[in-house]
Write a protein that holds these residues in place. Structure first.
Motif: not given
Lengths: 114, 114
Positions: A3-4, A6-7, A50, A52, B57, B69, B72, B74, B108
């Motif tokens: 997972k990210f 930081s988003h 990422r 956005n 995204l 969030y 996180q 998805w 990703n």
């Protein structure tokens, strides 16, 4: 893939000139988001970080605003000149930039404060 | 005010028909985001839960996608028919909907999988 780590969501909402709440991107340029994206790429972080664009984050009076998840770190009054230290200090270093931080007491008050 | 307990970002990216990656909102209607927003309002959660539209995204092949969030979480292949249970079970109840969950191994990877 992981997972990210930081988003970042950068408010790119645009309102008509003179709107009482203002907006984060009055020119509709998405320049702040693009600058953060470019800095992430420059530092080779694109696989885990990422940036956005987002619709209205509803902290309009404190804009330009962004929020960094998963920590839900809210920054306001952000300019392109802040981008490098946001990436270096907060996203990489995990440190809060006190001069940009929107205090919880101000969040979701439509600019009226605590 | 307190921070959001759940902040949902719904991909509203629109690409031209026939784009090899597809996109989450081919009609540009923002219908999924609007349905989630309406459900949040209907349940009186607007002070602590927010549904934002977002730019791409980057999980296009698995769309329509959203991310919740701070956890996180998805979700992919989401339809308007899923909105009620997303709000009730995940946002209120804290439970993952396994049939919508995008496994970390698929994140990703541009749809290529683990």
């Amino acid at each position: 893939m992981p997972k990210f780590t930081s988003h970042v969501f950068v408010c790119c909402n645009r309102r008509s000139p003179g709107h009482p709440r203002g907006c984060c991107d009055p020119e509709g340029s998405e320049a702040l988001r693009n600058a953060i994206k470019a800095e992430i790429q420059r530092r080779g972080l694109s696989c885990t970080v990422r940036a956005n664009k987002s619709g209205c984050l509803d902290q309009c009076e404190l804009g330009p605003t962004l929020v960094i998840y998963p920590g839900q770190i809210w920054y306001g009054g952000v300019s392109i000149g802040d981008v490098s230290r946001i990436v270096e200090q907060t996203i990489i270093g995990g440190r809060i930039l006190d001069d940009l931080l929107i205090d919880d007491a101000w969040l979701n008050t439509k600019g009226k404060g605590p």
